[in-house]
Design an enzyme around this catalytic site. Structure first.
Site, PDB file in Angstrom:
ATOM      1  N   LYS A  55      21.310  25.988  45.193  1.00 29.07           N
ATOM      2  CA  LYS A  55      21.466  25.403  44.023  1.00 29.07           C
ATOM      3  C   LYS A  55      20.180  25.675  43.015  1.00 29.07           C
ATOM      4  CE  LYS A  55      25.208  22.530  45.828  1.00 29.07           C
ATOM      5  NZ  LYS A  55      25.515  21.470  46.426  1.00 29.07           N
ATOM      6  N   GLN A  99      24.191  15.567  48.002  1.00 31.33           N
ATOM      7  CA  GLN A  99      24.768  16.470  48.735  1.00 31.33           C
ATOM      8  C   GLN A  99      25.552  15.701  49.872  1.00 31.33           C
ATOM      9  OE1 GLN A  99      24.845  19.771  48.649  1.00 31.33           O
ATOM     10  NE2 GLN A  99      26.236  20.110  50.353  1.00 31.33           N
ATOM     11  N   ASP A 122      28.995  16.824  39.919  1.00 31.57           N
ATOM     12  CA  ASP A 122      29.943  17.013  40.784  1.00 31.57           C
ATOM     13  C   ASP A 122      31.531  16.390  40.579  1.00 31.57           C
ATOM     14  OD1 ASP A 122      29.421  18.473  43.167  1.00 31.57           O
ATOM     15  OD2 ASP A 122      28.211  16.643  44.054  1.00 31.57           O
TER      16      ASP A 122
HETATM   17  N1  GUN Z   1      29.538  19.531  50.151  1.00 31.89           N
HETATM   18  C1  GUN Z   1      30.221  20.421  50.387  1.00 31.89           C
HETATM   19  N2  GUN Z   1      30.668  20.635  49.092  1.00 31.89           N
HETATM   20  C2  GUN Z   1      30.140  19.983  48.260  1.00 31.89           C
HETATM   21  C3  GUN Z   1      30.135  19.929  46.903  1.00 31.89           C
HETATM   22  O1  GUN Z   1      30.710  20.280  46.181  1.00 31.89           O
HETATM   23  N3  GUN Z   1      29.186  18.880  46.092  1.00 31.89           N
HETATM   24  C4  GUN Z   1      28.412  18.221  47.212  1.00 31.89           C
HETATM   25  N4  GUN Z   1      27.800  17.200  46.644  1.00 31.89           N
HETATM   26  N5  GUN Z   1      28.401  18.108  48.417  1.00 31.89           N
HETATM   27  C5  GUN Z   1      29.224  19.113  49.045  1.00 31.89           C
END
Ligand code: GUN
Length: 295
Positions: A55, A99, A122
């Protein structure tokens, strides 16, 4: 034997990132603004480490600023909330991503609820969840948004199609179903308690598999000509001490029946981060009363 079109999410995501990069550059030139995204990682889960690194790197590649905050696995909920409060107030940070999953001592709902909804890239804050369900403008979760972009690219119209979402997670299944409903699909959400999952799948014009079970959806469950979106990323034993990544769909079989299908890897996966960057760019524009990006 008929063979499905392979939906190239990797190429689609690369094109999207290039368009985002051009918009970021234009934003810098016209307004002296550089969108910034902060990623908060609690603990040292290896898969999460990889996602967070990717990311950050891709954000920088598109000209954005990226801030990674790594916190130890035993971080208290209060300490995490203090960190989020700082990021909420930081004008250089337009988007915040925590996350998931979080360690057991931390209440996920409390953390997501503490995010500034305007910076919640998100789309997990209850305000953004509510906006999606009620059809208002808001931030849409990255993976379902990426799936929808691939579907719209492949299908002229989604209206009236039968869509089955397998999996009811807050991250993928539920928001995916809301998005497909917004596109006027007739939606069904299947899950671990669904009776006759194979029968439900066989009726679906659009099948989105997001259960995290390797190759669970079999080839003879696919309606001929259906569009299949495989969200699964499962690492399995490939023998000889090696592993390989497979989706939730038995690709080798499904490809014979489907009209189009996303591969794993190279399908939905790359779209998730591209959509995070898109959400960050959109958030930065909204925070500065600028028009939303047109990418
Ligand atoms: N863990 C797995 N997929 C995601 C996501 O799309 N966003 C976040 N913040 N954590 C994740």
């Amino acid at each position: 034997m008929a063979k499905a079109e392979i939906i190239d999410g990797k190429a689609f995501a690369a094109g999207l990132r290039a368009r985002i990069g051009a918009e970021v550059k234009a934003l810098g030139g016209a307004h002296g603004l550089t969108p910034g995204v902060a990623v908060v990682l609690v603990g040292d889960d290896p898969a999460s480490q990889v996602y967070v690194r990717n990311k950050s790197r891709q954000a920088q590649d598109t000209g954005m600023q990226s801030f990674i905050h790594r916190l130890p696995a035993d971080t208290s909920q209060d300490a995490l909330l203090v960190q989020i409060d700082q990021l909420n107030r930081d004008p250089a940070v337009n988007g915040i991503l925590v996350q998931l999953p979080l360690p057991d001592q931390i209440d996920e709902a409390a953390v997501l609820g503490a995010l500034d909804p305007a910076k919640d890239v998100d789309g997990f804050h209850p305000m953004n969840v509510g906006r999606l369900v009620s059809g208002a403008d808001g931030t849409v979760p990255c993976t379902p948004l990426g799936c929808l972009m691939l579907l719209k690219d492949r299908l002229d119209s989604l209206a009236g199609l039968k869509a089955l979402v397998v999996g009811r997670s807050n991250i993928v299944g539920k928001p995916m179903a809301s998005l497909l409903l917004r596109e006027s699909c007739t939606i069904t959400i299947a899950h671990s308690r669904t009776r006759d999952l194979a029968g439900e799948c066989r009726q679906a014009d659009i099948l989105v598999a997001a259960v995290g079970q390797p190759e669970m959806v079999k080839g003879d469950w696919i309606k001929p000509g259906a569009t299949v979106i495989d969200v699964g990323i499962n690492r399995i034993d490939a023998g000889g001490g090696k592993t390989r990544i497979v989706g939730d769909v038995d690709f080798a079989e499904a490809v014979k029946t489907a009209g189009a299908i996303t591969p794993v890897p190279g399908g939905v996966g790359p779209m998730t981060i591209a959509c995070l960057l898109l959400n960050t760019l959109s958030a930065a524009c909204r925070q500065h009363d600028l028009p939303a990006p047109t990418v």
